[in-house]
Design a protein around this motif. Structure first.
Motif, PDB file in Angstrom:
ATOM      1  N   PHE A  31      35.136  39.189  42.283  1.00  0.00           N
ATOM      2  CA  PHE A  31      34.875  37.338  43.267  1.00  0.00           C
ATOM      3  C   PHE A  31      34.008  36.375  42.981  1.00  0.00           C
ATOM      4  O   PHE A  31      34.423  35.783  43.099  1.00  0.00           O
ATOM      5  CB  PHE A  31      34.291  38.267  45.035  1.00  0.00           C
ATOM      6  CG  PHE A  31      34.969  36.884  45.601  1.00  0.00           C
ATOM      7  CD1 PHE A  31      36.232  36.368  46.005  1.00  0.00           C
ATOM      8  CD2 PHE A  31      33.759  36.097  45.802  1.00  0.00           C
ATOM      9  CE1 PHE A  31      35.782  35.606  47.217  1.00  0.00           C
ATOM     10  CE2 PHE A  31      33.443  35.124  47.039  1.00  0.00           C
ATOM     11  CZ  PHE A  31      34.918  34.737  47.311  1.00  0.00           C
ATOM     12  N   ASP A  57      35.271  31.999  52.795  1.00  0.00           N
ATOM     13  CA  ASP A  57      34.896  33.426  54.555  1.00  0.00           C
ATOM     14  C   ASP A  57      36.858  33.797  53.984  1.00  0.00           C
ATOM     15  O   ASP A  57      37.597  34.743  54.022  1.00  0.00           O
ATOM     16  CB  ASP A  57      34.907  33.350  55.334  1.00  0.00           C
ATOM     17  CG  ASP A  57      33.439  32.527  55.480  1.00  0.00           C
ATOM     18  OD1 ASP A  57      32.482  32.942  54.652  1.00  0.00           O
ATOM     19  OD2 ASP A  57      32.786  32.355  56.605  1.00  0.00           O
ATOM     20  N   ASP A  95      32.899  42.452  43.572  1.00  0.00           N
ATOM     21  CA  ASP A  95      31.993  41.893  44.232  1.00  0.00           C
ATOM     22  C   ASP A  95      31.612  40.904  42.732  1.00  0.00           C
ATOM     23  O   ASP A  95      31.914  39.547  43.040  1.00  0.00           O
ATOM     24  CB  ASP A  95      30.490  42.405  44.325  1.00  0.00           C
ATOM     25  CG  ASP A  95      30.944  42.531  46.132  1.00  0.00           C
ATOM     26  OD1 ASP A  95      31.880  42.644  46.149  1.00  0.00           O
ATOM     27  OD2 ASP A  95      30.076  43.315  45.813  1.00  0.00           O
ATOM     28  N   SER A 131      35.060  33.195  41.762  1.00  0.00           N
ATOM     29  CA  SER A 131      34.016  32.167  42.570  1.00  0.00           C
ATOM     30  C   SER A 131      34.335  30.398  41.485  1.00  0.00           C
ATOM     31  O   SER A 131      33.965  29.482  41.232  1.00  0.00           O
ATOM     32  CB  SER A 131      33.043  32.376  43.490  1.00  0.00           C
ATOM     33  OG  SER A 131      33.465  32.508  43.810  1.00  0.00           O
ATOM     34  N   TRP A 160      39.985  39.055  49.702  1.00  0.00           N
ATOM     35  CA  TRP A 160      39.236  39.513  47.925  1.00  0.00           C
ATOM     36  C   TRP A 160      40.099  41.627  47.759  1.00  0.00           C
ATOM     37  O   TRP A 160      38.999  42.010  48.306  1.00  0.00           O
ATOM     38  CB  TRP A 160      38.844  38.944  47.807  1.00  0.00           C
ATOM     39  CG  TRP A 160      37.939  38.973  46.297  1.00  0.00           C
ATOM     40  CD1 TRP A 160      36.896  40.401  45.559  1.00  0.00           C
ATOM     41  CD2 TRP A 160      38.820  39.050  45.213  1.00  0.00           C
ATOM     42  NE1 TRP A 160      37.128  40.379  44.343  1.00  0.00           N
ATOM     43  CE2 TRP A 160      38.285  40.104  44.005  1.00  0.00           C
ATOM     44  CE3 TRP A 160      40.401  38.163  44.305  1.00  0.00           C
ATOM     45  CZ2 TRP A 160      39.164  39.660  42.957  1.00  0.00           C
ATOM     46  CZ3 TRP A 160      40.453  38.047  43.005  1.00  0.00           C
ATOM     47  CH2 TRP A 160      39.677  38.716  42.619  1.00  0.00           C
ATOM     48  N   ARG A 203      37.153  35.182  50.535  1.00  0.00           N
ATOM     49  CA  ARG A 203      36.537  36.549  50.185  1.00  0.00           C
ATOM     50  C   ARG A 203      37.569  37.742  51.393  1.00  0.00           C
ATOM     51  O   ARG A 203      37.032  38.769  51.170  1.00  0.00           O
ATOM     52  CB  ARG A 203      35.226  36.385  50.725  1.00  0.00           C
ATOM     53  CG  ARG A 203      33.681  37.743  50.703  1.00  0.00           C
ATOM     54  CD  ARG A 203      34.142  37.699  49.754  1.00  0.00           C
ATOM     55  NE  ARG A 203      32.854  38.916  49.166  1.00  0.00           N
ATOM     56  CZ  ARG A 203      33.736  39.429  48.722  1.00  0.00           C
ATOM     57  NH1 ARG A 203      33.889  39.927  47.618  1.00  0.00           N
ATOM     58  NH2 ARG A 203      31.928  40.529  47.677  1.00  0.00           N
TER      59      ARG A 203
END
Length: 136
Positions: free
Chosen positions: A126, A113, A123, A130, A119, A116
């Motif tokens: 990200f 979290d 999306d 990941s 970031w 995130r």
């Protein structure tokens, strides 16, 4: 002390540095991203650098995590690389590999979290980060 002592000392220190460097290169080979993930890592680099800066400035994160991030940013700013650029594949990828390994450790200590939240990219970026870092 004789000249022989100093030469032995110099050779011993040189050998120790060489062995340490070889171990670090071996670690980079083991933790490197597989397949096309390395190209994704290089493409994400500007967003990752902003992420590192934001994470390092977050006072809510543990001090050890912030120190690691600051050390990583200092390493990235140095003109000297752990692996010289003339070594195939690893020469240009050592920064991406070290960033990946550090981010894995940040997620283990601070949580996904936190990463995130800081970031700065899209999306999709990200998701790629990941996947690159093996984050769940």
């Amino acid at each position: 002390m004789t000249d022989s002592f100093w030469w032995d000392l110099l050779l011993g220190v040189g050998a120790a540095l060489l062995v340490t460097w070889l171990v670090l290169v071996a670690v980079l080979v083991v933790v490197r991203p597989r397949g096309g993930l390395l190209a994704e890592a290089l493409r994400l680099l500007p967003d990752v650098l902003r992420l590192l800066r934001r994470l390092a400035a977050d006072r809510d994160l543990p001090r050890g995590v912030r120190v690691r991030l600051l050390l990583l940013m200092a390493y990235l700013a140095l003109p000297i690389d752990l692996v010289p650029d003339f070594i195939p594949v690893l020469g240009y990828a050592d920064d991406a590999i070290i960033v990946t390994a550090t981010l894995r450790g940040v997620v283990r200590r601070a949580g996904l979290d936190a990463v995130r939240r800081h970031w700065p990219g899209t999306d999709d970026g990200f998701t790629a980060l990941s996947r690159l870092c093996g984050l769940s």
